[in-house]
Design a protein around this motif. Sequence first.
Motif, mmCIF file in Angstrom:
data_model
loop_
_atom_site.group_PDB
_atom_site.id
_atom_site.type_symbol
_atom_site.label_atom_id
_atom_site.label_comp_id
_atom_site.label_asym_id
_atom_site.label_seq_id
_atom_site.Cartn_x
_atom_site.Cartn_y
_atom_site.Cartn_z
ATOM 1 N N SER A 1 0.814 -1.218 0.000
ATOM 2 C CA SER A 1 0.000 0.000 0.000
ATOM 3 C C SER A 1 0.847 1.268 0.000
ATOM 4 O O SER A 1 0.331 2.365 -0.246
ATOM 5 C CB SER A 1 -0.937 0.007 1.214
ATOM 6 N N SER A 2 2.160 1.135 0.268
ATOM 7 C CA SER A 2 3.050 2.306 0.226
ATOM 8 C C SER A 2 3.287 2.771 -1.207
ATOM 9 O O SER A 2 3.752 3.882 -1.436
ATOM 10 C CB SER A 2 4.387 1.994 0.903
ATOM 11 N N VAL A 3 2.982 1.894 -2.176
ATOM 12 C CA VAL A 3 3.069 2.260 -3.589
ATOM 13 C C VAL A 3 1.670 2.654 -4.045
ATOM 14 O O VAL A 3 0.755 1.836 -4.063
ATOM 15 C CB VAL A 3 3.587 1.086 -4.452
ATOM 16 N N VAL A 4 1.497 3.912 -4.391
ATOM 17 C CA VAL A 4 0.169 4.408 -4.768
ATOM 18 C C VAL A 4 0.009 4.320 -6.282
ATOM 19 O O VAL A 4 0.680 5.043 -7.026
ATOM 20 C CB VAL A 4 -0.035 5.866 -4.300
ATOM 21 N N PRO A 5 -0.875 3.426 -6.769
ATOM 22 C CA PRO A 5 -1.063 3.279 -8.206
ATOM 23 C C PRO A 5 -1.914 4.409 -8.777
ATOM 24 O O PRO A 5 -2.732 5.005 -8.068
ATOM 25 C CB PRO A 5 -1.808 1.945 -8.319
ATOM 26 N N ASP A 6 -1.707 4.714 -10.062
ATOM 27 C CA ASP A 6 -2.581 5.695 -10.699
ATOM 28 C C ASP A 6 -3.851 4.992 -11.171
ATOM 29 O O ASP A 6 -4.022 3.781 -10.959
ATOM 30 C CB ASP A 6 -1.864 6.410 -11.851
ATOM 31 N N GLU A 7 -4.750 5.715 -11.802
ATOM 32 C CA GLU A 7 -6.046 5.150 -12.191
ATOM 33 C C GLU A 7 -5.908 4.002 -13.192
ATOM 34 O O GLU A 7 -6.773 3.110 -13.247
ATOM 35 C CB GLU A 7 -6.936 6.239 -12.781
ATOM 36 N N PHE A 8 -4.831 3.983 -13.967
ATOM 37 C CA PHE A 8 -4.636 2.910 -14.949
ATOM 38 C C PHE A 8 -4.018 1.667 -14.304
ATOM 39 O O PHE A 8 -4.226 0.545 -14.764
ATOM 40 C CB PHE A 8 -3.735 3.405 -16.094
ATOM 41 N N GLU A 9 -3.243 1.875 -13.243
ATOM 42 C CA GLU A 9 -2.561 0.763 -12.581
ATOM 43 C C GLU A 9 -3.422 0.065 -11.529
ATOM 44 O O GLU A 9 -3.233 -1.121 -11.252
ATOM 45 C CB GLU A 9 -1.282 1.281 -11.906
ATOM 46 N N ALA A 10 -4.369 0.794 -10.941
ATOM 47 C CA ALA A 10 -5.166 0.282 -9.825
ATOM 48 C C ALA A 10 -5.819 -1.079 -10.089
ATOM 49 O O ALA A 10 -5.817 -1.953 -9.213
ATOM 50 C CB ALA A 10 -6.221 1.311 -9.423
ATOM 51 N N PRO A 11 -6.399 -1.309 -11.286
ATOM 52 C CA PRO A 11 -7.040 -2.616 -11.534
ATOM 53 C C PRO A 11 -6.071 -3.798 -11.414
ATOM 54 O O PRO A 11 -6.477 -4.886 -11.004
ATOM 55 C CB PRO A 11 -7.574 -2.486 -12.969
ATOM 56 N N PHE A 12 -4.801 -3.578 -11.756
ATOM 57 C CA PHE A 12 -3.814 -4.664 -11.664
ATOM 58 C C PHE A 12 -3.563 -5.047 -10.202
ATOM 59 O O PHE A 12 -3.443 -6.230 -9.869
ATOM 60 C CB PHE A 12 -2.500 -4.250 -12.329
ATOM 61 N N VAL A 13 -3.469 -4.045 -9.329
ATOM 62 C CA VAL A 13 -3.267 -4.306 -7.895
ATOM 63 C C VAL A 13 -4.446 -5.083 -7.339
ATOM 64 O O VAL A 13 -4.280 -6.069 -6.609
ATOM 65 C CB VAL A 13 -3.087 -2.990 -7.116
#
Length: 365
Positions: A179-191
């Motif tokens: 959770s310390s790595v904040v994904p952008d809107e395009f990356e969030a679905p992968f997490v």
Amino acid sequence: MSLSIGIVGLPNVGKSTLFNALTKKSVLVANYPFATIDPSVGVVAVPDERLWKLSDFSKTHKTVPAVVEFVDIAGLVKGASDGEGLGNQFLTNIRETDAIAEVVRIFEDDNIIHVDGKVNPIKDIEVINLELILADLQTVTKRLSNLGREVKSGRKEAILENGLLEKIKVALEAGKLASSVVPDEFEAPFVKSLHLLTSKPFMYILNKKSGGKNLDELKDARWDALMSFFKENNAKWVVVDAGIEHELKDIDDKDKKELREGLGANDDGIDNLIKKGYELLNLMTYFTTGEKETRAWTIGRGWKAPKAGTAIHGDFEEKFIKAEVIEWDKLIESGSFANAREKGLLRTEGKEYVVQDGDVMEFKI
């Protein structure tokens, strides 16, 4: 909506006592079709005085509270990420939860031996988090390996996911949560698709013991270190006394307050824990009320009226026309729906209305 919090903790920190205290506050699962009858799952009512005031206002025959589901996750020991003890089952069970609550012992008692021989909250947290981090590192490493061929072929989505996973891997290897790595809107679905344990919302449950040697009361250096850790990590935490509820489990609610004070505690902290758990899942409540039933409905913060209606029935979003809305306290102050309507307090809202915590609603479909 069915969302759950997994309770984890090392041996002898009071996890079982805490879970038993929570299940003493369980509701009848018959009212909640999503609830499974499982001894490791507690469907617990969210304390909310607004619900009961509305119930009195409407002279309701049936009152149904909002709930949050707590799951007792067994098997957390050193080496759990490698399958030690009940490790494999532990990892399967905890991945299915929406958030994680770590039980941390903050009391000393010579009769309850700590697994490491000495009470040290920070060290306990480090042990728990390390197992979760190692499990996530295995997941990320495996996924990166599987992505290799797609990255070489130049697939855009694979390249994007690979870049994110590399950043997460670096964080995990440094002992940090995903959770310390904040994904952008395009990356969030992968997490989200990876179900990483350390990307879930976290809270810490500090278990004390009335009449015992509690670190917060002793102004111990270990307590100061713990508070510094929470501040640095912007962590959510709550203090409970699970043993109090266990000792009073067969006592009538009316007598519990006096007996708690006699045991050296005004409150066991369990109700506060339930509320914090509800907040941890980013949930809120709206109400429906009438003579037949007053009910608290659970939705996510920021939901618009049509989506909020799905808490009642799945068809409401598609069939939504409008909703009559009023703040719960203004309804009670008005004395009746008719008076509220005359005063202009009962308003009509459309599809773009963002439901607020404490709204009383009637849907028109």
